[in-house]
Design a protein around this motif. Structure first.
Motif, PDB file in Angstrom:
ATOM      1  N   VAL A 183     -57.668 -47.374   8.777  1.00 52.04           N
ATOM      2  CA  VAL A 183     -58.485 -48.582   8.951  1.00 52.04           C
ATOM      3  C   VAL A 183     -58.021 -49.723   8.041  1.00 52.04           C
ATOM      4  CG1 VAL A 183     -60.495 -47.283   9.718  1.00 52.04           C
ATOM      5  CG2 VAL A 183     -60.223 -47.794   7.279  1.00 52.04           C
ATOM      6  N   ARG A 184     -57.007 -49.457   7.219  1.00 56.98           N
ATOM      7  CA  ARG A 184     -56.579 -50.466   6.254  1.00 56.98           C
ATOM      8  C   ARG A 184     -55.136 -50.926   6.431  1.00 56.98           C
ATOM      9  NH1 ARG A 184     -60.436 -47.297   4.283  1.00 56.98           N
ATOM     10  NH2 ARG A 184     -62.014 -48.237   2.913  1.00 56.98           N
ATOM     11  N   MET A 185     -54.308 -50.129   7.070  1.00 58.34           N
ATOM     12  CA  MET A 185     -52.883 -50.440   7.150  1.00 58.34           C
ATOM     13  C   MET A 185     -52.560 -51.338   8.339  1.00 58.34           C
ATOM     14  SD  MET A 185     -51.181 -46.921   8.614  1.00 58.34           S
ATOM     15  CE  MET A 185     -49.669 -47.734   9.126  1.00 58.34           C
ATOM     16  N   GLU A 186     -51.404 -51.953   8.281  1.00 63.39           N
ATOM     17  CA  GLU A 186     -50.876 -52.718   9.410  1.00 63.39           C
ATOM     18  C   GLU A 186     -50.653 -51.784  10.596  1.00 63.39           C
ATOM     19  OE1 GLU A 186     -46.450 -54.176  10.254  1.00 63.39           O
ATOM     20  OE2 GLU A 186     -47.367 -55.224   8.575  1.00 63.39           O
ATOM     21  N   ARG A 187     -50.870 -52.269  11.813  1.00 62.80           N
ATOM     22  CA  ARG A 187     -50.795 -51.421  13.003  1.00 62.80           C
ATOM     23  C   ARG A 187     -49.366 -51.376  13.536  1.00 62.80           C
ATOM     24  NH1 ARG A 187     -55.095 -48.882  12.276  1.00 62.80           N
ATOM     25  NH2 ARG A 187     -55.232 -48.267  14.461  1.00 62.80           N
ATOM     26  N   SER A 188     -48.490 -50.654  12.872  1.00 61.90           N
ATOM     27  CA  SER A 188     -47.125 -50.528  13.363  1.00 61.90           C
ATOM     28  C   SER A 188     -46.495 -49.258  12.833  1.00 61.90           C
ATOM     29  CB  SER A 188     -46.266 -51.733  12.948  1.00 61.90           C
ATOM     30  OG  SER A 188     -45.950 -51.673  11.567  1.00 61.90           O
ATOM     31  N   MET A 189     -45.453 -48.783  13.542  1.00 68.04           N
ATOM     32  CA  MET A 189     -44.724 -47.599  13.117  1.00 68.04           C
ATOM     33  C   MET A 189     -44.017 -47.866  11.785  1.00 68.04           C
ATOM     34  SD  MET A 189     -45.273 -45.486  15.595  1.00 68.04           S
ATOM     35  CE  MET A 189     -45.318 -45.192  17.360  1.00 68.04           C
ATOM     36  N   SER A 190     -43.433 -49.046  11.658  1.00 69.50           N
ATOM     37  CA  SER A 190     -42.702 -49.357  10.436  1.00 69.50           C
ATOM     38  C   SER A 190     -43.644 -49.402   9.237  1.00 69.50           C
ATOM     39  CB  SER A 190     -41.953 -50.681  10.585  1.00 69.50           C
ATOM     40  OG  SER A 190     -42.830 -51.722  10.950  1.00 69.50           O
ATOM     41  N   ALA A 191     -44.877 -49.872   9.445  1.00 67.05           N
ATOM     42  CA  ALA A 191     -45.854 -49.880   8.360  1.00 67.05           C
ATOM     43  C   ALA A 191     -46.214 -48.463   7.941  1.00 67.05           C
ATOM     44  CB  ALA A 191     -47.100 -50.642   8.787  1.00 67.05           C
ATOM     45  N   ALA A 192     -46.324 -47.574   8.903  1.00 68.96           N
ATOM     46  CA  ALA A 192     -46.611 -46.171   8.593  1.00 68.96           C
ATOM     47  C   ALA A 192     -45.497 -45.569   7.746  1.00 68.96           C
ATOM     48  CB  ALA A 192     -46.801 -45.377   9.882  1.00 68.96           C
ATOM     49  N   GLU A 193     -44.254 -45.871   8.105  1.00 73.67           N
ATOM     50  CA  GLU A 193     -43.107 -45.365   7.338  1.00 73.67           C
ATOM     51  C   GLU A 193     -43.123 -45.919   5.917  1.00 73.67           C
ATOM     52  OE1 GLU A 193     -39.926 -43.376   6.176  1.00 73.67           O
ATOM     53  OE2 GLU A 193     -40.519 -43.193   8.283  1.00 73.67           O
ATOM     54  N   ARG A 194     -43.398 -47.209   5.770  1.00 76.16           N
ATOM     55  CA  ARG A 194     -43.433 -47.810   4.438  1.00 76.16           C
ATOM     56  C   ARG A 194     -44.548 -47.205   3.588  1.00 76.16           C
ATOM     57  NH1 ARG A 194     -42.646 -52.522   7.490  1.00 76.16           N
ATOM     58  NH2 ARG A 194     -44.827 -53.131   7.253  1.00 76.16           N
ATOM     59  N   PRO A 213     -57.004 -41.921  -4.287  1.00 73.73           N
ATOM     60  CA  PRO A 213     -56.541 -42.978  -5.212  1.00 73.73           C
ATOM     61  C   PRO A 213     -55.059 -43.294  -5.070  1.00 73.73           C
ATOM     62  CG  PRO A 213     -57.999 -41.451  -6.353  1.00 73.73           C
ATOM     63  CD  PRO A 213     -57.724 -40.856  -5.001  1.00 73.73           C
ATOM     64  N   ILE A 214     -54.224 -42.284  -4.835  1.00 75.23           N
ATOM     65  CA  ILE A 214     -52.800 -42.532  -4.634  1.00 75.23           C
ATOM     66  C   ILE A 214     -52.576 -43.341  -3.347  1.00 75.23           C
ATOM     67  CG2 ILE A 214     -50.607 -41.417  -4.045  1.00 75.23           C
ATOM     68  CD1 ILE A 214     -51.275 -39.259  -6.095  1.00 75.23           C
ATOM     69  N   ALA A 215     -53.293 -42.945  -2.291  1.00 77.89           N
ATOM     70  CA  ALA A 215     -53.186 -43.673  -1.023  1.00 77.89           C
ATOM     71  C   ALA A 215     -53.639 -45.123  -1.193  1.00 77.89           C
ATOM     72  CB  ALA A 215     -54.021 -42.981   0.056  1.00 77.89           C
ATOM     73  N   ALA A 216     -54.734 -45.318  -1.937  1.00 77.71           N
ATOM     74  CA  ALA A 216     -55.244 -46.672  -2.151  1.00 77.71           C
ATOM     75  C   ALA A 216     -54.245 -47.510  -2.933  1.00 77.71           C
ATOM     76  CB  ALA A 216     -56.575 -46.608  -2.892  1.00 77.71           C
ATOM     77  N   ALA A 217     -53.621 -46.910  -3.952  1.00 78.02           N
ATOM     78  CA  ALA A 217     -52.626 -47.633  -4.743  1.00 78.02           C
ATOM     79  C   ALA A 217     -51.407 -47.989  -3.900  1.00 78.02           C
ATOM     80  CB  ALA A 217     -52.223 -46.794  -5.949  1.00 78.02           C
ATOM     81  N   ALA A 218     -51.002 -47.071  -3.025  1.00 79.63           N
ATOM     82  CA  ALA A 218     -49.858 -47.340  -2.143  1.00 79.63           C
ATOM     83  C   ALA A 218     -50.184 -48.476  -1.183  1.00 79.63           C
ATOM     84  CB  ALA A 218     -49.479 -46.074  -1.377  1.00 79.63           C
ATOM     85  N   LEU A 219     -51.373 -48.470  -0.606  1.00 76.76           N
ATOM     86  CA  LEU A 219     -51.787 -49.553   0.283  1.00 76.76           C
ATOM     87  C   LEU A 219     -51.797 -50.888  -0.456  1.00 76.76           C
ATOM     88  CD1 LEU A 219     -54.722 -47.775   2.166  1.00 76.76           C
ATOM     89  CD2 LEU A 219     -52.570 -48.533   3.199  1.00 76.76           C
ATOM     90  N   ASP A 220     -52.341 -50.872  -1.667  1.00 76.15           N
ATOM     91  CA  ASP A 220     -52.411 -52.103  -2.455  1.00 76.15           C
ATOM     92  C   ASP A 220     -51.008 -52.628  -2.784  1.00 76.15           C
ATOM     93  OD1 ASP A 220     -54.058 -54.020  -4.057  1.00 76.15           O
ATOM     94  OD2 ASP A 220     -52.872 -53.160  -5.691  1.00 76.15           O
ATOM     95  N   ALA A 221     -50.098 -51.721  -3.107  1.00 80.10           N
ATOM     96  CA  ALA A 221     -48.733 -52.125  -3.437  1.00 80.10           C
ATOM     97  C   ALA A 221     -48.031 -52.772  -2.242  1.00 80.10           C
ATOM     98  CB  ALA A 221     -47.935 -50.912  -3.920  1.00 80.10           C
ATOM     99  N   LEU A 222     -48.411 -52.355  -1.039  1.00 81.11           N
ATOM    100  CA  LEU A 222     -47.808 -52.886   0.177  1.00 81.11           C
ATOM    101  C   LEU A 222     -48.554 -54.109   0.709  1.00 81.11           C
ATOM    102  CD1 LEU A 222     -47.063 -49.478   1.932  1.00 81.11           C
ATOM    103  CD2 LEU A 222     -45.390 -51.022   0.909  1.00 81.11           C
ATOM    104  N   GLY A 223     -49.647 -54.480   0.024  1.00 76.42           N
ATOM    105  CA  GLY A 223     -50.383 -55.674   0.437  1.00 76.42           C
ATOM    106  C   GLY A 223     -51.331 -55.451   1.591  1.00 76.42           C
TER     107      GLY A 223
END
Length: 224
Positions: A183-194, A213-223
């Motif tokens: 529900v938070r990431m960009e809707r694309s295959m490349s975003a999933a890979e990143r 928390p790790i997932a949240a930090a990764a999402l935050d790092a990717l904007g």
């Protein structure tokens, strides 16, 4: 000393899985998969895959390339001078035809489909009618080709992709974390890979499984 674990984490290359067995099918890409699957029974020797960046066009084109031993070229590199050499391969993928500069070169290549029984797969992020094509004959030719569109990945496909990308790295992630990310990431295959790459890197730094928390930090790092 607190940053010592991070110093011990090496950025190892991770090859993207691009085989037919790695392509996950959902309602968003089923028509495109069917188009590739029905080759070599295309009515003519050319077809178009249409879809936004990150939708899986490149992966599906790679599946066709493995079946046909096609050569791969970007439309921006096409010229009337290099078309004969490109056509000599017998099967050709031309990516991103929205970037074509020499429109006459692409038209010449499509003429060779009938003359030399050439097999051509084109990819683009726009439908043929919306492409910035000023050459009328090319515009008509493109609109006449068999076409399949890939929609942005739906939740079911993105969930399966995330699970598979983690599994490719020998990581098991709990379903509630996947739901949190979806529900938070960009809707694309490349975003999933990143995202998976970043979450894996952070888990390695912390020497821990992927947690929320790790997932949240990764999402935050990717904007995201």
């Amino acid at each position: 000393m607190s940053n010592m674990p991070e110093q011990l984490v090496f950025e190892l290359p991770h090859r993207a899985a691009m085989g037919v067995e790695d392509f996950l099918v959902s309602d968003s890409n089923a028509a495109a998969v069917a188009l590739v699957d029905c080759w070599p029974d295309w009515p003519i020797g050319a077809a178009i895959l249409v879809g936004p960046s990150g939708s899986g066009k490149t992966h599906l084109a790679n599946v066709w390339q493995l079946r046909t031993n096609a050569t791969l070229h970007n439309a921006a590199s096409l010229t009337r001078e290099n078309v004969p050499a490109i056509a000599s391969a017998g099967a050709v993928i031309i990516e991103d035809i929205q970037t074509v500069g020499d429109q006459a070169a692409l038209f010449h290549l499509l003429n060779l489909v009938r003359e030399q029984r050439l097999q051509v797969l084109l990819t683009t992020d726009k439908a043929p009618g919306d492409l910035p094509i000023s050459l009328p004959d090319l515009h008509s030719r493109l609109k006449a080709l068999p076409l399949a569109s890939i929609a942005p990945p739906d939740d079911a496909l993105l969930r399966a992709v995330l699970v598979k990308l983690f599994a490719d790295r020998q990581l098991s992630v709990e379903p509630h974390i996947i739901d949190y990310v979806l529900v938070r990431m960009e809707r694309s295959m490349s975003a999933a890979e990143r995202f998976v790459t970043e979450a894996d890197r952070r888990a390695l730094v912390l020497q821990h499984r992927v947690t929320r928390p790790i997932a949240a930090a990764a999402l935050d790092a990717l904007g995201y």
